[in-house]
Design a protein around this motif. Structure first.
Motif, PDB file in Angstrom:
ATOM      1  N   ARG A 295      76.019  24.981  63.335  1.00 35.40           N
ATOM      2  CA  ARG A 295      74.589  24.937  63.652  1.00 35.40           C
ATOM      3  C   ARG A 295      73.899  26.221  63.186  1.00 35.40           C
ATOM      4  O   ARG A 295      72.781  26.194  62.669  1.00 35.40           O
ATOM      5  CB  ARG A 295      74.386  24.769  65.162  1.00 35.40           C
ATOM      6  CG  ARG A 295      74.896  23.469  65.728  1.00 35.40           C
ATOM      7  CD  ARG A 295      73.967  22.309  65.433  1.00 35.40           C
ATOM      8  NE  ARG A 295      74.476  21.096  66.046  1.00 35.40           N
ATOM      9  CZ  ARG A 295      75.342  20.264  65.477  1.00 35.40           C
ATOM     10  NH1 ARG A 295      75.778  20.520  64.256  1.00 35.40           N
ATOM     11  NH2 ARG A 295      75.754  19.174  66.095  1.00 35.40           N
ATOM     12  N   GLN A 296      74.554  27.344  63.393  1.00 40.90           N
ATOM     13  CA  GLN A 296      73.963  28.609  62.946  1.00 40.90           C
ATOM     14  C   GLN A 296      73.801  28.638  61.425  1.00 40.90           C
ATOM     15  O   GLN A 296      72.794  29.115  60.911  1.00 40.90           O
ATOM     16  CB  GLN A 296      74.837  29.780  63.411  1.00 40.90           C
ATOM     17  CG  GLN A 296      74.750  30.045  64.913  1.00 40.90           C
ATOM     18  CD  GLN A 296      75.646  31.181  65.349  1.00 40.90           C
ATOM     19  OE1 GLN A 296      76.837  31.205  65.030  1.00 40.90           O
ATOM     20  NE2 GLN A 296      75.089  32.125  66.095  1.00 40.90           N
ATOM     21  N   GLU A 297      74.788  28.118  60.718  1.00 44.92           N
ATOM     22  CA  GLU A 297      74.683  28.059  59.260  1.00 44.92           C
ATOM     23  C   GLU A 297      73.555  27.133  58.827  1.00 44.92           C
ATOM     24  O   GLU A 297      72.809  27.444  57.880  1.00 44.92           O
ATOM     25  CB  GLU A 297      76.010  27.593  58.660  1.00 44.92           C
ATOM     26  CG  GLU A 297      77.147  28.590  58.822  1.00 44.92           C
ATOM     27  CD  GLU A 297      78.459  28.069  58.272  1.00 44.92           C
ATOM     28  OE1 GLU A 297      78.451  26.930  57.744  1.00 44.92           O
ATOM     29  OE2 GLU A 297      79.474  28.782  58.350  1.00 44.92           O
ATOM     30  N   ASP A 298      73.431  25.993  59.509  1.00 46.15           N
ATOM     31  CA  ASP A 298      72.346  25.063  59.179  1.00 46.15           C
ATOM     32  C   ASP A 298      70.982  25.706  59.396  1.00 46.15           C
ATOM     33  O   ASP A 298      70.077  25.567  58.563  1.00 46.15           O
ATOM     34  CB  ASP A 298      72.461  23.795  60.039  1.00 46.15           C
ATOM     35  CG  ASP A 298      73.681  22.956  59.693  1.00 46.15           C
ATOM     36  OD1 ASP A 298      74.203  23.125  58.569  1.00 46.15           O
ATOM     37  OD2 ASP A 298      74.104  22.145  60.537  1.00 46.15           O
ATOM     38  N   VAL A 299      70.830  26.402  60.520  1.00 54.76           N
ATOM     39  CA  VAL A 299      69.560  27.061  60.812  1.00 54.76           C
ATOM     40  C   VAL A 299      69.270  28.141  59.780  1.00 54.76           C
ATOM     41  O   VAL A 299      68.124  28.301  59.324  1.00 54.76           O
ATOM     42  CB  VAL A 299      69.580  27.650  62.237  1.00 54.76           C
ATOM     43  CG1 VAL A 299      68.410  28.610  62.449  1.00 54.76           C
ATOM     44  CG2 VAL A 299      69.522  26.535  63.272  1.00 54.76           C
TER      45      VAL A 299
END
Length: 334
Positions: free
Chosen positions: A280-284
């Protein structure tokens, strides 16, 4: 009664009963009024689109991205601590580095968006500090005292998840408000749409009046097509086409940014743990970078605005020159 054999004959018959000076004065008045209205509405509407993009780039988008990154970071820190305890790695040297990095990142991001939002972040900053202190106490001060360590972990979870007043619920509320503000900024309102419709209507009347003025000068004054009025007509057509197309393209970019900001908020609020949180952090991060690229790609709109300003001033000035020179002859005769 016979009908005129051509459009020129029709207009000659309709306008024949008016004196030439009166016709030219009426045309000049309509041209000046329509040009002033059209140019003012065009510049104001176009500037509003630019201002929306600038506000998104400097305030709204960084705030939405920062709140999402903060939420994911504090949840990731909690998961990392729980994972270390479950695997009995609390006393291993360097084992708590990841959760410290996440807390530090959350603190830096939250501090960085303080100037990007009008919302009060003082309570959230205080909760984040208390949350980090509780985790640090559990992992360092009380790592050999299981009972106290559990107490500190329970305290940290309460600070993080307590309904309505915990860190995550407060971040959720801030996200809802900030995302709504960003969406409102990126959306073209009815006032701005009305400005563009007024621009196009005024430019259409201006173009028709210019054609009529060209006909009057050619028919009544024995002049060939006046170059000033022809140039004004060409600029009118350009103003009716180029700025709206540029503004439409810029608005499409704003709509794309609005959608990406919504995805950033949605990704940060999906329940996940461990590797899923890291994903999720990478997507954000990827979506945030795309938003920055989209907002940084509108530098050309400033050049279009400057061209519209120059063209608009000429549209106001050229009819005054074209008709005013001829009217000056009539005024001198009086």
């Amino acid at each position: 009664m016979t009908r005129p054999s051509s459009p020129a004959a029709f207009w000659r018959a309709r306008l024949g009963r008016f004196r030439t000076r009166r016709l030219l004065e009426a045309h000049l008045l309509v041209l000046v009024v329509c040009a002033a209205v059209a140019v003012s509405a065009l510049l104001l509407s176009y500037r509003q689109t630019q201002q929306s993009a600038r506000t998104l780039a400097t305030r709204e988008a960084p705030a939405v991205q920062g709140l999402a990154a903060t939420r994911l970071a504090v949840l990731r820190a909690e998961w990392e601590v729980t994972d270390l305890i479950d695997r009995r790695l609390v006393k291993v040297a360097g084992s708590g580095e990841t959760y410290r990095v996440q807390l530090s990142a959350a603190d830096q991001v939250l501090s960085g968006i303080g100037d990007s939002t009008d919302q009060d972040l003082g309570t959230v900053n205080g909760l984040l500090d208390s949350y980090g202190t509780s985790l640090a106490s559990a992992m360092t001060v009380y790592q050999d005292q299981e009972y106290m360590r559990e107490q500190k972990l329970a305290e940290a979870r309460s600070l993080l998840n307590r309904p309505h007043v915990g860190l995550v619920p407060r971040l959720d509320q801030l996200q809802r408000e900030q995302t709504a503000r960003a969406s409102a900024t990126a959306t073209m309102g009815w006032v701005q749409r009305g400005g563009w419709w007024l621009t196009e209507a005024a430019l259409a009347v201006l173009a028709l009046t210019l054609l009529s003025a060209l006909f009057v000068l050619r028919d009544r004054c024995g002049r060939d097509w006046d170059p000033s009025l022809l140039a004004a007509l060409a600029l009118t057509v350009l103003c009716a086409v180029v700025p709206p197309l540029a503004a439409s393209s810029a608005q499409d970019d704003l709509d794309a940014v609005r959608a990406d900001l919504g995805r950033i908020t949605a990704h940060s609020r999906q329940s996940a743990g461990g590797k899923a949180l890291a994903e999720r952090q990478e997507d954000v991060t990827e979506l945030s970078e795309r938003v920055r690229r989209e907002l940084a790609g509108d530098a050309w709109t400033e050049r279009v605005y400057q061209g519209s300003l120059v063209g608009g001033l000429l549209v106001v000035f050229l009819p005054v020159v074209g008709i005013g020179l001829r009217l000056d002859v009539y005024w001198r005769r009086r």
